[in-house]
Design an enzyme around this catalytic site. Structure first.
Site, mmCIF file in Angstrom:
data_model
loop_
_atom_site.group_PDB
_atom_site.id
_atom_site.type_symbol
_atom_site.label_atom_id
_atom_site.label_comp_id
_atom_site.label_asym_id
_atom_site.label_seq_id
_atom_site.Cartn_x
_atom_site.Cartn_y
_atom_site.Cartn_z
ATOM 1 N N ASP A 73 7.091 -72.084 59.062
ATOM 2 C CA ASP A 73 6.803 -72.592 57.619
ATOM 3 C C ASP A 73 6.227 -71.411 56.896
ATOM 4 O O ASP A 73 5.576 -72.121 55.478
ATOM 5 C CB ASP A 73 6.166 -74.003 57.708
ATOM 6 C CG ASP A 73 4.843 -73.883 58.320
ATOM 7 O OD1 ASP A 73 4.469 -72.569 58.736
ATOM 8 O OD2 ASP A 73 3.774 -74.777 58.014
ATOM 9 N N HIS A 129 13.577 -41.932 53.942
ATOM 10 C CA HIS A 129 13.119 -43.520 54.088
ATOM 11 C C HIS A 129 11.967 -43.713 55.076
ATOM 12 O O HIS A 129 12.219 -44.732 55.600
ATOM 13 C CB HIS A 129 14.220 -44.675 53.956
ATOM 14 C CG HIS A 129 15.193 -44.269 52.839
ATOM 15 N ND1 HIS A 129 16.430 -44.790 52.578
ATOM 16 C CD2 HIS A 129 14.916 -43.830 51.737
ATOM 17 C CE1 HIS A 129 17.098 -44.737 51.738
ATOM 18 N NE2 HIS A 129 16.209 -43.932 50.856
ATOM 19 N N ASP A 147 5.892 -41.381 48.072
ATOM 20 C CA ASP A 147 6.999 -42.092 47.261
ATOM 21 C C ASP A 147 6.560 -43.714 47.014
ATOM 22 O O ASP A 147 6.605 -44.428 47.828
ATOM 23 C CB ASP A 147 7.991 -42.116 47.711
ATOM 24 C CG ASP A 147 9.207 -42.562 46.739
ATOM 25 O OD1 ASP A 147 9.230 -43.238 45.986
ATOM 26 O OD2 ASP A 147 10.517 -42.028 47.135
ATOM 27 N N ASP A 151 8.639 -45.836 39.899
ATOM 28 C CA ASP A 151 9.119 -45.086 41.044
ATOM 29 C C ASP A 151 8.764 -43.597 40.824
ATOM 30 O O ASP A 151 9.307 -42.994 40.100
ATOM 31 C CB ASP A 151 10.578 -45.111 41.156
ATOM 32 C CG ASP A 151 11.159 -44.660 42.482
ATOM 33 O OD1 ASP A 151 10.525 -44.040 43.109
ATOM 34 O OD2 ASP A 151 12.547 -44.625 42.737
ATOM 35 N N HIS A 208 20.252 -35.872 48.833
ATOM 36 C CA HIS A 208 20.473 -36.934 48.029
ATOM 37 C C HIS A 208 20.742 -36.412 46.891
ATOM 38 O O HIS A 208 20.659 -35.410 46.383
ATOM 39 C CB HIS A 208 19.207 -37.727 48.231
ATOM 40 C CG HIS A 208 17.935 -37.076 47.905
ATOM 41 N ND1 HIS A 208 17.521 -37.122 46.459
ATOM 42 C CD2 HIS A 208 16.810 -36.449 48.783
ATOM 43 C CE1 HIS A 208 16.445 -36.260 46.652
ATOM 44 N NE2 HIS A 208 16.126 -36.038 47.861
ATOM 45 N N HIS A 267 18.310 -42.262 39.703
ATOM 46 C CA HIS A 267 19.280 -43.444 39.684
ATOM 47 C C HIS A 267 18.532 -44.221 38.241
ATOM 48 O O HIS A 267 17.388 -43.811 38.070
ATOM 49 C CB HIS A 267 19.086 -44.252 40.820
ATOM 50 C CG HIS A 267 17.242 -44.359 41.283
ATOM 51 N ND1 HIS A 267 16.481 -45.369 40.725
ATOM 52 C CD2 HIS A 267 16.757 -43.737 42.420
ATOM 53 C CE1 HIS A 267 15.438 -45.096 41.522
ATOM 54 N NE2 HIS A 267 15.548 -44.239 42.361
ATOM 55 N N HIS A 310 16.502 -49.555 41.917
ATOM 56 C CA HIS A 310 18.016 -48.786 41.755
ATOM 57 C C HIS A 310 18.449 -49.915 40.764
ATOM 58 O O HIS A 310 19.040 -50.762 41.099
ATOM 59 C CB HIS A 310 18.666 -48.759 42.948
ATOM 60 C CG HIS A 310 18.114 -47.593 43.806
ATOM 61 N ND1 HIS A 310 18.884 -46.452 44.033
ATOM 62 C CD2 HIS A 310 16.902 -47.390 44.584
ATOM 63 C CE1 HIS A 310 18.054 -45.748 44.989
ATOM 64 N NE2 HIS A 310 16.919 -46.211 45.066
ATOM 65 N N GLU A 359 14.328 -36.750 40.612
ATOM 66 C CA GLU A 359 13.673 -36.472 41.976
ATOM 67 C C GLU A 359 14.413 -35.654 43.014
ATOM 68 O O GLU A 359 14.800 -36.181 43.959
ATOM 69 C CB GLU A 359 13.558 -37.890 42.635
ATOM 70 C CG GLU A 359 14.737 -38.658 42.711
ATOM 71 C CD GLU A 359 14.596 -40.076 43.574
ATOM 72 O OE1 GLU A 359 14.056 -40.188 44.571
ATOM 73 O OE2 GLU A 359 15.121 -41.113 42.989
ATOM 74 N N TYR A 412 13.970 -30.513 51.978
ATOM 75 C CA TYR A 412 13.471 -30.802 53.427
ATOM 76 C C TYR A 412 14.020 -29.858 54.494
ATOM 77 O O TYR A 412 15.283 -29.920 54.800
ATOM 78 C CB TYR A 412 14.129 -32.311 53.711
ATOM 79 C CG TYR A 412 14.070 -33.252 52.593
ATOM 80 C CD1 TYR A 412 12.991 -34.027 52.469
ATOM 81 C CD2 TYR A 412 15.005 -33.380 51.736
ATOM 82 C CE1 TYR A 412 12.838 -34.802 51.161
ATOM 83 C CE2 TYR A 412 14.920 -34.155 50.354
ATOM 84 C CZ TYR A 412 13.601 -34.992 50.195
ATOM 85 O OH TYR A 412 13.563 -35.733 48.856
ATOM 86 N N ARG A 463 9.232 -33.466 47.766
ATOM 87 C CA ARG A 463 10.128 -34.303 46.833
ATOM 88 C C ARG A 463 9.215 -34.745 45.620
ATOM 89 O O ARG A 463 7.914 -34.863 45.679
ATOM 90 C CB ARG A 463 10.473 -35.472 47.264
ATOM 91 C CG ARG A 463 11.520 -36.496 46.335
ATOM 92 C CD ARG A 463 12.354 -37.350 46.875
ATOM 93 N NE ARG A 463 11.681 -38.447 47.261
ATOM 94 C CZ ARG A 463 11.598 -38.793 48.724
ATOM 95 N NH1 ARG A 463 12.010 -38.001 49.579
ATOM 96 N NH2 ARG A 463 10.678 -39.997 49.290
ATOM 97 N N GLU A 511 9.115 -36.570 41.880
ATOM 98 C CA GLU A 511 9.769 -37.807 41.295
ATOM 99 C C GLU A 511 9.074 -38.135 40.023
ATOM 100 O O GLU A 511 8.086 -38.577 40.227
ATOM 101 C CB GLU A 511 10.211 -38.934 42.159
ATOM 102 C CG GLU A 511 10.768 -40.004 41.552
ATOM 103 C CD GLU A 511 11.121 -40.959 42.326
ATOM 104 O OE1 GLU A 511 12.287 -41.995 42.064
ATOM 105 O OE2 GLU A 511 10.678 -40.976 43.419
#
Length: 439
Positions: A39, A242, A259, A270, A349, A353, A360, A383, A387, A404, A406
């Site tokens: 619940d 990710h 990130d 972001d 990548h 975006h 996104h 971004e 890697y 990275r 961004e």
């Protein structure tokens, strides 16, 4: 107590949608509550399309917009229930919601099934969104079939079912002044959280401890939630795009990639920063970092009105591809490396975006097969990343480095505004900021 709402913003959006529809009826439900276990529910988050048109944050609601010569908007929501409000908190109820949010009509949610067949009868088109929720799809089909069953009485069902999201995506893509103000605030909160995380980072701590610093700063400044699960990735974890386990131990001599962004009043930030756990970049780390930073600077410079959506990505790819050649991680000329996409071994990548109510966010990237042109009021991320996983041809000094960088960028009349600029980004800024840690 109900929140204060500038109802004029939402009334204007509903009027714009009605005008874009020309005729017919639109039905936009909010998101359902989701059970986490037994619940216990997940924290409730409204549907972005519904919220964009209403500002209404309660579950079990739906919006109906009737287009045509006499357009009107109708809210269906939960009834007042003093007993449930003791347990779950304030409810507007239909009458108070109608006044507070500027609807023409408001009715209990329980009347939706009885009233919708009447509302869509003799209408040329039904605007809704199908394919995301099987239960909702079945409900919409049931309403249409109820009308079809009455065809012998002279009633006609909608001849077309159209995707209302297609119209709303275009509306949401260019942000209004009120949206930009919220996004600036979300960006500022997020930048502050990254500054705090940098100061809290030191060898021996665990990734989730740094995540806790981010979440603390988000909530302390009024953000309702993280906009997505934060990525706090140290060392080779940063080479997992990710990565969200956030349970690794921070080690001196490694980088930490964060990130993370907050959500404020529905709007997302972001932001990604990569920095040294020990406070100073090593030579190889600095080489990769400088390469990614140069790519990001080139990409942001490509953000301007009239530029194609793909322009920042192409700018970033050219810089990174050449850098990988210079580092002898790739062989061949720049044109060849770009054309064959050999660079994707280390940069797999896209460079950005759309950003808004969703991380996104809504909006097509191409129109009729060609990249969309950027326009003032659009907000996007920029971004680029690099890697370097261990493998054949990768020097040990570079293996395991993931970077990275961004930022959230608003397209302006003259170019671009970096909304997240308050987070340290250049190596000297980062090292100076981290050098003031109480270690």
């Amino acid at each position: 107590m109900s929140e204060r709402v500038d109802i004029g913003v939402y009334q204007r959006r509903r009027a714009r949608l009605a005008a874009a529809m020309l005729e017919g009826v639109a039905i936009i439900p909010t998101a359902p509550e989701r059970t986490r276990n037994r619940d216990s529910h997940y924290p409730y988050r409204f549907d972005s399309y519904f919220y964009y048109l209403t500002g209404f944050r309660e579950p079990a609601a739906a919006l109906v917009i009737v287009a045509g010569p006499a357009p009107k908007s109708i809210l269906y929501c939960r009834e007042k229930d003093p007993e449930r409000e003791i347990w779950d908190g304030f409810r507007h109820g239909p009458e108070a919601a109608r006044t507070a949010f500027g609807f023409d009509e408001a009715h209990p949610t329980g009347e939706l099934d009885a009233q919708i067949p009447e509302l869509i009868s003799n209408r040329e088109a039904l605007f809704c969104h199908l394919g995301a929720d099987a239960a909702w799809d079945a409900r919409v089909t049931g309403w249409i079939n109820q009308v079809r069953e009455r065809v012998r009485t002279g009633v006609s069902a909608p001849r077309a079912v159209r995707d209302v999201h297609a119209l709303l995506d275009e509306m949401r893509l260019v942000k209004e002044a009120e949206e930009i103000a919220v996004m600036r605030r979300a960006a500022a909160i997020t930048a502050g959280a990254h500054r705090r995380a940098m100061r809290a980072t030191r060898p021996g701590r665990v990734e989730y401890e740094i995540e806790a610093e981010l979440l603390h700063e988000f909530r302390r400044h009024g953000a309702q939630a993280p906009a997505y699960t934060p990525i706090v990735a140290s060392g080779e974890h940063a080479c997992v795009l990710h990565y969200i386990r956030n349970d690794g131990v921070l080690k001196d001599g490694e980088l930490l990639l964060i990130d993370a962004g907050c959500e404020l009043d529905g709007y997302a930030a972001d932001l990604t920063r990569t920095f040294p756990v020990g406070g100073r970049f090593s030579g190889p780390q600095r080489e990769i970092y400088d390469l990614v930073l140069a790519a990001q600077i080139a990409a942001i410079a490509a953000v301007k009105p009239g530029a194609q959506w793909d322009a920042p990505h192409r700018a970033a790819v050219n810089v990174i591809a050449q850098g990988l050649i210079d580092l002898k991680l790739l062989s061949g000329g720049l044109a060849e490396v770009v054309e064959t996409e050999a660079y994707k071994k280390f940069y797999m990548h896209r460079t950005g975006h759309w950003l808004g109510l969703d991380v996104h966010d809504a909006g097509d990237y191409k129109l009729q097969g060609g990249w969309r042109s950027l326009a003032p009021g659009m907000v996007l991320t920029v971004e680029p990343g690099c890697y370097i996983r261990a493998g054949e041809g990768v020097p040990a000094s570079l293996a395991g480095i993931g970077v990275r960088i961004e930022d959230d960028v608003l397209v302006t009349d003259s170019g671009a505004e970096v909304l997240t600029r308050d987070a340290p980004k250049s190596p000297p800024e980062i090292e100076t900021w981290m050098g003031a840690r109480d270690v």
